[in-house]
Design an enzyme around this catalytic site. Structure first.
Site, PDB file in Angstrom:
ATOM      1  N   HIS A  52       3.829   5.169   4.386  1.00  0.00           N
ATOM      2  CA  HIS A  52       2.687   4.642   3.622  1.00  0.00           C
ATOM      3  C   HIS A  52       1.371   4.801   4.387  1.00  0.00           C
ATOM      4  O   HIS A  52       0.427   5.418   3.869  1.00  0.00           O
ATOM      5  CB  HIS A  52       2.929   3.177   3.251  1.00  0.00           C
ATOM      6  CG  HIS A  52       1.712   2.480   2.714  1.00  0.00           C
ATOM      7  ND1 HIS A  52       1.084   2.868   1.541  1.00  0.00           N
ATOM      8  CD2 HIS A  52       0.991   1.435   3.211  1.00  0.00           C
ATOM      9  CE1 HIS A  52       0.035   2.081   1.328  1.00  0.00           C
ATOM     10  NE2 HIS A  52      -0.044   1.210   2.329  1.00  0.00           N
ATOM     11  N   HIS A  76      -3.581   0.187   9.481  1.00  0.00           N
ATOM     12  CA  HIS A  76      -4.180  -0.848   8.632  1.00  0.00           C
ATOM     13  C   HIS A  76      -3.247  -2.010   8.312  1.00  0.00           C
ATOM     14  O   HIS A  76      -3.706  -3.097   7.959  1.00  0.00           O
ATOM     15  CB  HIS A  76      -4.733  -0.228   7.341  1.00  0.00           C
ATOM     16  CG  HIS A  76      -3.699   0.105   6.311  1.00  0.00           C
ATOM     17  ND1 HIS A  76      -3.061   1.329   6.252  1.00  0.00           N
ATOM     18  CD2 HIS A  76      -3.196  -0.628   5.278  1.00  0.00           C
ATOM     19  CE1 HIS A  76      -2.221   1.338   5.237  1.00  0.00           C
ATOM     20  NE2 HIS A  76      -2.276   0.162   4.628  1.00  0.00           N
ATOM     21  N   GLU A  80      -1.394  -7.280   9.978  1.00  0.00           N
ATOM     22  CA  GLU A  80      -0.880  -8.112   8.880  1.00  0.00           C
ATOM     23  C   GLU A  80       0.646  -8.237   8.926  1.00  0.00           C
ATOM     24  O   GLU A  80       1.194  -9.319   8.726  1.00  0.00           O
ATOM     25  CB  GLU A  80      -1.320  -7.503   7.543  1.00  0.00           C
ATOM     26  CG  GLU A  80      -0.804  -8.228   6.307  1.00  0.00           C
ATOM     27  CD  GLU A  80      -1.511  -9.549   6.059  1.00  0.00           C
ATOM     28  OE1 GLU A  80      -1.023 -10.312   5.205  1.00  0.00           O
ATOM     29  OE2 GLU A  80      -2.542  -9.817   6.703  1.00  0.00           O
ATOM     30  N   ASP A  81       1.347  -7.113   9.192  1.00  0.00           N
ATOM     31  CA  ASP A  81       2.797  -7.073   8.977  1.00  0.00           C
ATOM     32  C   ASP A  81       3.637  -6.902  10.240  1.00  0.00           C
ATOM     33  O   ASP A  81       4.861  -6.826  10.162  1.00  0.00           O
ATOM     34  CB  ASP A  81       3.146  -5.922   8.015  1.00  0.00           C
ATOM     35  CG  ASP A  81       2.565  -6.144   6.625  1.00  0.00           C
ATOM     36  OD1 ASP A  81       2.365  -7.312   6.256  1.00  0.00           O
ATOM     37  OD2 ASP A  81       2.304  -5.151   5.924  1.00  0.00           O
ATOM     38  N   ASP A 143      -5.635   2.725   0.346  1.00  0.00           N
ATOM     39  CA  ASP A 143      -4.381   1.968   0.408  1.00  0.00           C
ATOM     40  C   ASP A 143      -3.865   1.667  -1.004  1.00  0.00           C
ATOM     41  O   ASP A 143      -2.698   1.882  -1.317  1.00  0.00           O
ATOM     42  CB  ASP A 143      -4.631   0.676   1.189  1.00  0.00           C
ATOM     43  CG  ASP A 143      -3.436  -0.262   1.168  1.00  0.00           C
ATOM     44  OD1 ASP A 143      -2.321   0.189   1.445  1.00  0.00           O
ATOM     45  OD2 ASP A 143      -3.640  -1.461   0.877  1.00  0.00           O
ATOM     46  N   ASP A 263     -14.180  15.597 -28.665  1.00  0.00           N
ATOM     47  CA  ASP A 263     -14.699  16.149 -27.409  1.00  0.00           C
ATOM     48  C   ASP A 263     -13.753  15.854 -26.243  1.00  0.00           C
ATOM     49  O   ASP A 263     -14.089  15.172 -25.285  1.00  0.00           O
ATOM     50  CB  ASP A 263     -16.107  15.618 -27.125  1.00  0.00           C
ATOM     51  CG  ASP A 263     -16.185  14.104 -27.140  1.00  0.00           C
ATOM     52  OD1 ASP A 263     -15.273  13.471 -27.711  1.00  0.00           O
ATOM     53  OD2 ASP A 263     -17.154  13.547 -26.589  1.00  0.00           O
TER      54      ASP A 263
END
Length: 729
Positions: A52, A76, A80-81, A143, A263
């Site tokens: 990812h 990134h 956080e993880d 992301d 169109d």
């Protein structure tokens, strides 16, 4: 399921192609670190989690961002993880990279608990305000783009939830930043999950008519290309089918079926310069029939997000309308990549970065950087649109929008009145802070409440910033502390009455009190005292209203004195001198100020006007503003004033206007004349006027009218002076 090693190799190759100046060694180091930190974590499709961030970094390189941005994209999700910290990232990859990663982490924490329009707008603004570096938003959009590309592996509920967030937050952000290519993909992928039936209907319709559309586009492309070649105009011409969500929105907004949307095809013509844009436009209108009202010139008037292009809709020989967009390569790059194009395609251009002065939105959105090369410039891109607002989180991730400078008190009352009224402490980012702590964008704020709390302090009204908090605190004191409010309000009101020369006992007589209560709009004096006590009414305003009413009653009584003379309601010393040398009839010890419009001095006939909150303003009787003394609605506020016998012992500032022929040394002659008379000058200014004249404004200090007239006579004798007049308002 993707193979991590293959993904890494493909990414590195694409970065070399998209960003030739990228530091590949730092990027490889970031890949290895992210792979180690995410080791053992899997995506929903079973792929290693590292795939990812690799794809996000690839998108960032396609946009054309710098090495720090690519490294931050790879890292990134680390803070956080994983066990990685801000300090770890800063130490290994630099503080700017760590700040980018932390910025993306903060945005990831946002909890979209409400889909209401106001909340969505707050979230969009919060993104802009929180991301001090615009690259944070670009990484977050990349992301989300990759997450939408892999949304098939999520549950149906999660698909709809994320798609709605994307449609309402990320796609508008991409549009705001001018990133049309990414915006279209986000919208199309969101529609696939939000309305799968409508999405399928449009894709099948386009697939069934693919050959027809391709033939039509090839024919139009050939006609345009041949015409431009005949006239020696170098251009790229190509056609495309409008993106799916654009067709869907047109069907929905215009209530049309697919067969009624004509169109569907659009053409782009890319040329070398702006003059050729308009040349091509002329040829297009010569080749095809113009649809009236469908021409737009975004070159001379760019869109707020920097977009520039000529748009025209025409009808071909088959009777099918289609749109043609004409632009330069730079304009096309901006249309595709938006704000990123500002640096991606300006390599080698120094100074103002290739015409930055034309980019109004960039100038308003970002702090301009002068004499910076593109690589340095993007390091300091700052968002500056919402400096009057601050966006903070509740512990559950909800976004609260407050005025800039707000404190935990404002936050508490924004949640609920009872939360504010019973707050006993506040935590910001897990740290106890005082109630006057100023909140910053992205702060996580938590307040502790207690039922045994005694309620807000009166000092809170001075600390809080928002009107909402101030009003709720006033309401609490109004409701909960009436006796205390009455006592405090009465003491403050009576003290102000005495300063105004009014005896408190004069208000309570039966023939006066009803008029007073009507004037202040309260049912009783206690109600008025309570309002003063909780802050709903100022003592100055209350006393001014009372004084106005007493003066009116006094005048009515004086008119009847022939029949029966009542006791005066306001103390009226016959010769009560004010410290500024003015005697006010009917009032003692009141504030005095001399009107700037006419600047009276002792000896001038004067009149007084009772202002609201600033005492008595003294005007010359010939002042233009004194004409209001004849206004029936204001008659009661004009009072008789006179100069005290010793008023001339002090100096008074007054103003003169001198009209003269303009010449050298005119100001010097005026200054010399004033100095000869030993008069102090406080201000002097001059300007040229029509016909070779000069207008001089002079402020001086004199003791009385006689001294002023001596000054006027002396000035009138100066060569070229035609008049010396006092200003009359």
């Amino acid at each position: 399921m993707e193979n991590a090693a293959v993904c890494i190799n493909v990414m590195m190759e694409n970065i070399r192609k998209n960003s030739p100046s990228a530091d590949m060694e730092r990027i490889r180091k970031a890949v290895e670190y992210a792979d180690a930190m995410h080791n053992g974590q899997l995506r929903k499709d079973g792929s290693p989690y590292i795939t990812h961030p690799i794809h996000v970094a690839e998108i960032i390189s396609e946009i054309g961002l710098d090495t720090d941005s690519i490294v931050a994209a790879l890292l990134h999700d680390c803070i956080e993880d994983t066990a990685s910290t801000f300090d770890d990232v800063a130490k290994l990859f630099s503080r700017p990279v760590a700040e980018l990663v932390e910025g993306v982490t903060k945005l990831t924490r946002v909890n979209y608990t409400s889909q209401e329009e106001e909340q969505m707008e707050n979230l969009r603004k919060m993104f802009m305000a929180m991301a001090k570096d615009i690259r944070v938003i670009l990484i977050k959009i990349a992301d989300r783009l990759h997450n939408m590309r892999t949304m098939d592996y999520q549950s149906e509920v999660k698909q709809k939830e994320k798609s709605l967030e994307t449609m309402e937050i990320y796609a508008p952000l991409a549009h705001r930043l001018g990133m049309q290519k990414i915006k279209w993909e986000l919208e199309d992928r969101s529609l696939m999950y939000l309305d799968p039936i409508g999405y399928k209907e449009i894709t099948e319709y386009l697939q069934d008519r693919k050959q027809t559309h391709e033939q039509f586009m090839a024919n139009i492309q050939s006609i345009i290309g041949q015409r431009l070649a005949e006239y020696g105009i170098q251009a790229q011409v190509y056609g495309r089918i409008k993106h799916i969500y654009s067709i869907y929105r047109k069907m929905y907004s215009q209530n049309k079926g697919l067969d009624e949307v004509y169109d569907l095809c659009a053409f782009r013509v890319i040329v070398d310069d702006i003059p050729n844009c308009y040349n091509v436009l002329g040829h297009i209108h010569d080749l095809f029939r113009l649809v009236p009202g469908r021409f737009k010139d975004y070159i001379s008037t760019p869109k707020p997000n920097m977009y520039q292009s000529l748009h025209t809709t025409v009808i071909g020989n088959e009777g099918i309308p289609f749109e043609v967009q004409i632009r330069t390569q730079d304009m096309h790059n901006t249309a595709e990549y938006g704000i990123a194009a500002h640096w991606k395609y300006k390599e080698g251009i120094s100074g103002n970065l290739g015409g930055e002065e034309k980019l109004e939105w960039i100038r308003r959105l970002l702090e301009g950087q002068e004499d910076a090369d593109p690589e340095d410039y993007i390091h300091s891109l700052k968002v500056d649109m919402f400096d009057d607002e601050v966006f903070v989180f509740t512990p559950r991730g909800e976004v609260i929008n407050l005025p800039n400078g707000s404190t935990p008190i404002d936050f508490a009352y924004a949640i609920h009145s009872e939360v504010g009224n019973h707050m006993i402490s506040a935590n910001v980012n897990n740290r106890i802070v005082p109630f006057d702590h100023v909140l910053q964008n992205g702060d996580i704020v938590e307040v502790t409440t207690s039922k045994s709390s005694k309620g807000p302090s009166r000092d809170w009204q001075k600390i809080c910033k928002s009107n909402q908090a101030k009003n709720k605190i006033k309401q609490w004191f109004k409701r909960e502390k009436r006796e205390e409010n009455v006592a405090q309000g009465k003491a403050a009101f009576e003290a102000e009455l005495k300063r105004a020369g009014i005896a408190p006992a004069s208000l309570t007589s039966d023939d006066v009190l009803p008029h007073i209560l009507k004037k202040v709009s309260f049912g009783s004096l206690d109600d008025m005292y309570a309002a003063i006590g909780y802050g709903g009414l100022t003592t100055m305003k209350a006393v001014n209203r009372v004084r106005d009413e007493l003066i009116r009653i006094n005048k009515l009584q004086q008119a009847k004195e022939g029949e029966k003379a009542p006791a005066k309601l306001i103390s009226q010393p016959k010769k009560a001198k004010n410290e500024k040398g003015i005697i006010v009839e009917g009032l003692d010890n009141c504030l005095i100020k001399f009107a700037r419009c006419c600047t009276p001095v002792p000896g001038d006939p004067v009149v007084g006007f009772i202002t609201r909150g600033y005492g008595v303003s003294v005007h010359r009787q010939d002042c233009a503003n004194a004409i209001e003394a004849n206004d029936p609605e204001k008659t009661d506020r004009w009072v008789n004033v006179s100069w005290a016998e010793d008023a001339g012992k002090e100096s008074f500032t007054t103003s003169l206007e001198i009209v003269a022929q303009d010449r050298s040394n005119l100001i010097l002659d005026v200054a010399t004349a004033i100095a000869t008379l030993k008069v102090k000058t406080t201000e002097i200014s001059a300007k040229s006027i029509a016909g070779g004249g000069a207008l001089i404004h002079l402020s001086i200090e004199v003791k009385n009218l006689e001294e002023l007239r001596s000054v006027q006579n002396q000035l009138a004798n100066i060569k070229g002076v035609s008049s010396v007049k006092r200003i009359r308002g």
